[in-house]
Structures are given as structure tokens and as C-alpha cells.
Design an enzyme around this catalytic site. Structure first.
Site: not given
Length: 346
Positions: A312-313
Site C-alpha cells: 500500500g502507501e
């Protein structure tokens, strides 16, 4: 609820774009996906000489009430702890954005924590997280509209600064559960087949997660025919803000880099609302999270990378960006058979 003006780009230049690609000093089609990316960006920008300017990634963070049901391997406080890590520059997304000169913006959409002032944090907190979707709707209509409008206005600001390519990341313990629920609803897949390990849920804990999400899905499934009602019943505030940002990026006619499992589930929602949005989207990578491959197949989308990541991120966007740059570089800098005085294919 505001509406967005999203249409498929005009295809008047398509023949000229393809000719420019085909007459470069290379065998036809030999640059593979780079050629498709270049053609898509040309259409988005309505130009035979596209450019990438002021690339940006926004990471939206928010907490999920459903996390109290034990659907994650990590406690809810990890959300705000990771935001602090972003702000101190210690996360993967910080390293990759710095490497590729991408503007990174960290946004508090609904984290259950009071942050001290930090110039690197964009405070757009709507609430201290969502409600528990097993018991009630995750957010109300007012908060959903507020989140969408904030995401939209933030992208407008980036466009005013000259940004024409943008990616979106997220941080929120419990948001793989929300993404699984969106996948089940919008791809018509059994919820059990949509549930993966997320942050590392294993064995009995994974079985528990599946059972909880089955109950959440059954509770809210009557809203599926009204996508936004279903979305606000199960999604997070960070996801709602991302939804508004994606829709605005398409309306603004700039390229969208779609990250992994959570971001693609938000994109699924956006496409349910505005089918033409996919003309503006590049899918950065295929996440190792169970279900993402099937979401991409449902969208008939070809990911740029497949590195076994599931972080993610927005990390997939940051990793794919230099490849997107290469697609523009070959188009604008590579010689044609004619300019290089090289004989082409007969």
C-alpha cells in the site's frame, strides 16, 4: 452529491499517435506495454509530444471501526504510528518518492489520533475514524460528501501547480477488509473469495476475518445497486477522499496512477459511477494481496509491474513512475526510421 464531468478522450489523434510509435527505429510492437502507455498518455493530453510534469502522490490515512472485530493482524494504533513514520520520512513511500522526485503529500482523512502540528501533514480530518460496519453504516452521507469534495479540491490545487500525473496511496488498519467488501459487491464475486491476508492475518484469524466480512456483506448488500450508499456503508474516510481525488483527476484530464488492492477497489467504485474514468488510469502493479489479480482481470487492466508487493502507501505508483517516464522518453526522443535514415520493415 456533486457530479463530475468525465468523458473518454477524443481519438482524432489515434492514427497519428500509432504512426509515430510504429515508425520509431524498432520492430513493430517491440516496446510492448511502453507503447500502450505512451499512446494512452497522448490521448489523455491530446498531444503527439506529451510531457509529465510535477508528478505527485497523495497518501490518505484513516481508521476503520471494523478493526475492533479483529480483522487485522495489527492493532488500530498502527495507523497513526505509520502516519508519524511517513512524516519523519521513514517509510517505503518516502524513499521511493525521494528517489524519483515525486511530490508526496500525507493527508489525515480520519485517523483516530490528535497529531501535533507538522508542516508535512495535511490535516483534513473529518472524524476520528469510521463506525463499525458490522453494526451500522461506516459513515453518513454528509461525511461521504465532505470527503469526496476535499479529495476533489486537493487535486484541483495540484493541477493548478502544474501536475498532470498523480497517484494515490492509503494507510488504514482494516482497509483491506473494506476493499474486499467493495470487490465482492462490484465484481459480483463471493465475499469469501475476496478476502486475503491483508497485513498478515493467518489460519484461524483468517477464518474469523472471512466470517466477519460475510456478516458485513450480508448486512449491507441491499445497497449494492446504489454504489455510493454501499460504499459509505463499508469503506473508510481515506478511501472516500481518494474517490473524490480520482474523479477530479479524470475530470481535469490528467493521468491517474492506480496503486494496489485498496486503491483499485476505490477505482472500481469510481468506474461504477463514471465508466469512462478508465481512459485516464494506469495500473501501477499487481499486488500480492489475494483478490487484486481478479479485480484487474475484471477491469481488463494490464499492470505495469508484478513484484510481489502488498504494502500500500502508493508504493506501486512510485515504483511504476520511472517506467511511465520511459514511455514518454522513447516517444519524444527516439529517432524515426526517416530521421535516422534507417530502412524500415517492408
Amino acid at each position: 452529491m456533486r457530479t463530475f464531468n468525465i468523458h473518454t478522450p477524443k481519438d482524432d489523434l489515434l492514427t497519428d499517435i500509432q504512426n509515430k510509435i510504429d515508425y520509431k527505429t524498432k520492430p513493430l510492437g517491440s516496446l510492448g506495454l511502453l507503447e500502450k502507455i505512451a499512446a494512452q498518455i497522448c490521448l489523455v493530453q491530446q498531444s503527439l509530444t506529451p510531457t509529465l510534469s510535477h508528478p505527485a502522490i497523495m497518501v490518505f490515512a484513516g481508521d476503520h471501526g471494523l478493526s475492533e472485530e479483529g480483522v487485522s493482524a495489527y492493532p488500530a494504533e498502527v495507523t497513526h504510528q505509520m502516519v508519524l513514520n511517513f512524516l519523519s520520512g521513514g517509510a517505503a513511500i518516502n524513499a521511493f518518492c525521494k528517489q524519483h522526485n515525486i511530490d508526496l503529500q500525507i493527508v489525515d482523512a480520519g485517523v483516530n489520533h490528535h497529531f501535533n502540528f507538522d508542516p508535512h501533514l495535511t490535516d483534513r480530518k473529518i472524524a476520528m475514524g469510521t463506525q463499525n460496519s458490522l453494526k451500522t453504516e461506516a459513515m453518513n452521507q454528509i461525511d461521504l460528501e465532505h470527503a469526496i469534495n476535499i479529495g476533489s479540491s486537493m487535486v484541483c490545487h495540484k493541477v493548478e501547480e502544474g501536475c498532470n500525473i498523480i497517484g494515490f496511496g492509503e494507510m488504514g488498519i482494516g482497509n483491506t477488509s473494506a476493499a474486499s467488501l467493495l470487490m465482492a459487491a462490484f465484481t459480483d464475486t463471493d465475499i469469501i473469495d475476496c478476502v486475503g491476508r491483508g497485513t498478515g492475518v493467518e489460519c484461524e484469524a483468517l477464518d474469523h476475518k472471512k466470517e466477519v466480512l460475510k456478516q458485513v456483506f450480508e448486512k449491507h448488500q441491499d445497497k449494492i445497486k446504489a454504489p455510493l450508499d454501499y460504499f459509505r456503508s463499508v469503506a473508510g474516510l481515506e478511501m472516500a477522499m481518494m474517490l473524490g481525488a480520482m474523479l477530479q483527476a479524470a475530470e481535469s484530464k490528467i493521468t491517474i496512477m492506480v496503486d494496489g488492492f485498496i486503491a483499485t477497489s476505490v477505482f472500481l467504485t469510481a468506474k461504477k459511477l463514471y465508466p469512462h474514468i478508465q481512459s485516464y488510469a494506469l495500473f501501477s502493479h499487481q499486488s500480492d494481496e489475494s483478490g487484486h489479480k481478479h479485480m484487474l482481470e475484471y477491469l481488463e487492466a494490464q499492470p505495469i509491474l508484478q513484484l510481489g508487493m502488498r504494502l500500500g502507501e502508493g508504493t506501486g505508483c512510485a515504483m511504476a513512475y520511472p517506467i511511465i517516464q520511459s514511455s514518454i522518453q522513447f516517444l519524444n526522443e527516439m529517432a524515426s526510421f526517416e530521421s535516422a535514415q534507417v530502412s524500415g520493415q517492408s
